[in-house]
Design an enzyme around this catalytic site. Structure first.
Site, PDB file in Angstrom:
ATOM      1  N   GLY A 263     -54.558  61.169 -46.222  1.00  0.00           N
ATOM      2  CA  GLY A 263     -53.931  61.472 -47.076  1.00  0.00           C
ATOM      3  C   GLY A 263     -53.643  60.249 -47.006  1.00  0.00           C
ATOM      4  O   GLY A 263     -51.799  60.106 -47.340  1.00  0.00           O
TER       5      GLY A 263
ATOM      6  N   SER B 279     -51.719  54.621 -43.170  1.00  0.00           N
ATOM      7  CA  SER B 279     -51.661  56.023 -43.569  1.00  0.00           C
ATOM      8  C   SER B 279     -50.295  56.624 -43.331  1.00  0.00           C
ATOM      9  O   SER B 279     -49.575  56.233 -42.409  1.00  0.00           O
ATOM     10  CB  SER B 279     -52.699  56.821 -42.773  1.00  0.00           C
ATOM     11  OG  SER B 279     -52.580  58.206 -43.000  1.00  0.00           O
TER      12      SER B 279
ATOM     13  N   THR C 118     -54.728  58.706 -45.912  1.00  0.00           N
ATOM     14  CA  THR C 118     -55.053  57.376 -45.368  1.00  0.00           C
ATOM     15  C   THR C 118     -55.733  56.498 -46.412  1.00  0.00           C
ATOM     16  O   THR C 118     -56.460  56.986 -47.252  1.00  0.00           O
ATOM     17  CB  THR C 118     -56.021  57.543 -44.168  1.00  0.00           C
ATOM     18  OG1 THR C 118     -55.347  58.330 -43.197  1.00  0.00           O
ATOM     19  CG2 THR C 118     -56.441  56.222 -43.588  1.00  0.00           C
ATOM     20  N   ILE C 119     -55.477  55.204 -46.318  1.00  0.00           N
ATOM     21  CA  ILE C 119     -56.248  54.254 -47.131  1.00  0.00           C
ATOM     22  C   ILE C 119     -56.907  53.252 -46.189  1.00  0.00           C
ATOM     23  O   ILE C 119     -56.396  52.947 -45.109  1.00  0.00           O
ATOM     24  CB  ILE C 119     -55.386  53.529 -48.190  1.00  0.00           C
ATOM     25  CG1 ILE C 119     -54.331  52.592 -47.576  1.00  0.00           C
ATOM     26  CG2 ILE C 119     -54.762  54.526 -49.132  1.00  0.00           C
ATOM     27  CD1 ILE C 119     -54.757  51.174 -47.380  1.00  0.00           C
TER      28      ILE C 119
END
Length: 536
Positions: free
Chosen positions: A348, A367, A349-350
């Site tokens: 719900g 994240s 991480t980049i």
């Protein structure tokens, strides 16, 4: 590495070539990083700028209250940064008892580490002024950006979760019209711009020891949280030595525990003994072997890995080649199995990655954990707080048992590849426990089967859940799915969602092999998300 550039799967993307490259899951953030490279900044300047922008353009996945990890190739050496925060000192066993760990609210909020990570990276390696690096994010926060399709979808689903919609500060920040933004609507975040200015002016000090820290501590006290000004002031990110394993003539590097990167290394260590390459890459027999290796790795990681100060086993013991050979020998090439943890003691991480023409490369991930994290947003400052504390357990005696000042087990893992002591690729995949699974699957495609980075991104993936349960993307060959079912895998619903099968970015250094005309990188961005790779 001689890639097969004709290999491919249905995709809307092509490989991107350049001498300076930024790849992440939102085009505006990637462009911000590239602009700094064009102004003479290096890959670290670009990575920090991109990370700061990502908190605004993908707020459902990360924010100013996130954690982060990074691997940095400085031109001659690889460095690891653990910018994950510990539990507040008030998180005693008496506070939690034996109830399950919550998933939202104040009892999931650990000390945010990402901002300190940005500062640490820039202080050690950055070249442009820190304020210039943060400036693009401030501009985006003030003027706002149009919400893309993938982000809007995740935002809308998160807004339906009562624990989020009712979280303190959440609705004013992220439901500005009483609902989640629709595709194409402008989202601005002036409160976050205020905090970013303070971060830029004080090089992060305001966040941990100044105005923002005081506001965070008061916000926690008002809501019954344990986070204090002392918890924030005491925090420092850690420079760590990466852990690694050899695979197919390359060395794969991950951040050591408290993260799950070791799971990818363990699975790759077992894969060395599985005679990969005898069948096609999409053949069910190849994928079955990889699934079983991943299951064995997870069995050990979920039992033995947590805050390294609490671990009874070391990473070296878990990565012992003889132990991994013995674990690989448990795999039946024709039958799916359930595995328990092993014992390596004998008896719900980049995500984003950047690279510059001077040879510096960065692999970076941050994240809030679950979508929008804890659901708590600091009013007036736009700091959305993570819920990493949900990764603790209240099981007594477990390596990941909750405790004051302890770091939880972490899912976010940047990765790096070297060859003969030289940088080869920064890469990462997002999505909870999909991350090591994505590392394993994409590396096997590239290093064993010669698929180029974009093809490895585009290829179908599976995701192990638990027991014999498995999910698979719909564009697998029908024969592959049938073979996995016949081998005993329990195939769940087949659906297409980047949340389930990961999304990632890859920047591969092109080997000049003595040819001065060959110089630069090839980058790939995953089609499972609104991603972009940009270069010049």
């Amino acid at each position: 590495m001689d890639f097969d550039w004709t290999a491919g799967y249905p995709s809307r993307r092509s490989p991107v070539f350049g001498r300076n490259v930024v790849a992440t899951s939102h085009p505006l953030a990637a462009q911000a990083g590239l602009q700094l490279l064009q102004r003479g900044g290096n890959a670290v300047d670009a990575a920090v700028a991109t990370a700061a922008c990502m908190t605004l353009v993908e707020p459902c996945s990360n924010g100013l209250g996130s954690d982060a990890f990074a691997l940095v190739w400085d031109g001659t050496q690889l460095h690891g940064l653990n910018a994950s925060g510990p539990a507040p000192m008030g998180w005693t066993r008496e506070r939690f008892g034996d109830r399950p760990m919550p998933t939202r609210g104040w009892d999931t909020v650990t000390v945010p580490g990402a901002v300190a990570g940005w500062v640490a990276l820039h202080q050690r390696f950055g070249t442009l002024p820190f304020a210039d690096v943060i400036a693009p994010a401030i501009e985006i926060a003030e003027r706002g950006t149009a919400v893309p399709v993938g982000v809007a979808d995740k935002w809308a689903r998160a807004a339906q979760v009562p624990e989020l919609a009712n979280g303190a500060g959440f609705a004013p920040a992220f439901l500005p019209r009483g609902r989640a933004p629709k595709v194409g609507e402008r989202f601005a975040f002036p409160d976050a711009a205020r905090t970013l200015r303070l971060i830029a002016e004080t090089k992060g000090d305001a966040f941990y020891r100044g105005e923002v820290a005081a506001a965070l501590a008061a916000f926690a006290a008002q809501g019954g949280g344990a986070l204090t000004a002392a918890d924030l002031a005491a925090y420092q990110p850690e420079w760590v030595a990466p852990i690694a394993t050899d695979f197919e003539g390359h060395t794969v590097h991950e951040i050591p525990p408290n993260g799950q990167g070791i799971a990818a290394l363990m699975a790759l260590g077992m894969a060395r003994h599985l005679h990969l390459g005898q069948y096609g890459v999409d053949d069910w027999r190849t994928q079955h072997l990889l699934i079983e290796a991943m299951k064995l790795a997870f069995a050990d990681v979920y039992r033995h890995v947590g805050d390294p100060r609490a671990m009874a086993l070391t990473p070296a013991q878990l990565l012992d080649p003889d132990y991994l050979r013995r674990r690989a020998a448990l795999i039946d090439p024709a039958q799916a199995q359930e595995y328990g943890a092993g014992n390596p003691i004998k008896g719900g991480t980049i995500y984003l990655t950047t690279a510059d023409a001077r040879g510096m490369q960065v692999s970076f991930i941050q994240s809030n954990y679950m979508g929008f994290g804890s659901g708590l947003v600091l009013p007036g400052y736009g700091v959305s707080l993570q819920n990493r504390g949900a990764c603790f357990t209240t099981q007594r005696g477990h390596v990941n048992e909750v405790g004051p000042g302890k770091k939880p087990f972490h899912t976010i893992i940047p990765a790096f590849l070297t060859k003969d002591g030289r940088a080869q690729m920064g890469f990462g995949v997002m999505g909870g426990n999909m991350q090591p699974q994505g590392h394993l699957q994409t590396l096997v495609r590239m290093l064993v089967y010669g698929q180029h980075p974009q093809a490895a991104c585009d290829a179908p993936r599976w995701r192990f859940n638990e027991g014999l349960s498995l999910n698979a993307e719909p564009h697998w060959p029908a024969a592959t799915l049938q073979g996995l079912v016949q081998a005993g895998h329990h195939l769940g619903d087949i659906h297409d969602s980047y949340q389930d099968f990961g999304a990632g970015q890859f920047i591969w250094r092109i080997d000049p092999q003595g040819d001065p005309a060959v110089d630069g990188y090839v980058a790939a961005s995953d089609p499972r998300r609104d991603g972009a790779a940009v270069a010049f």
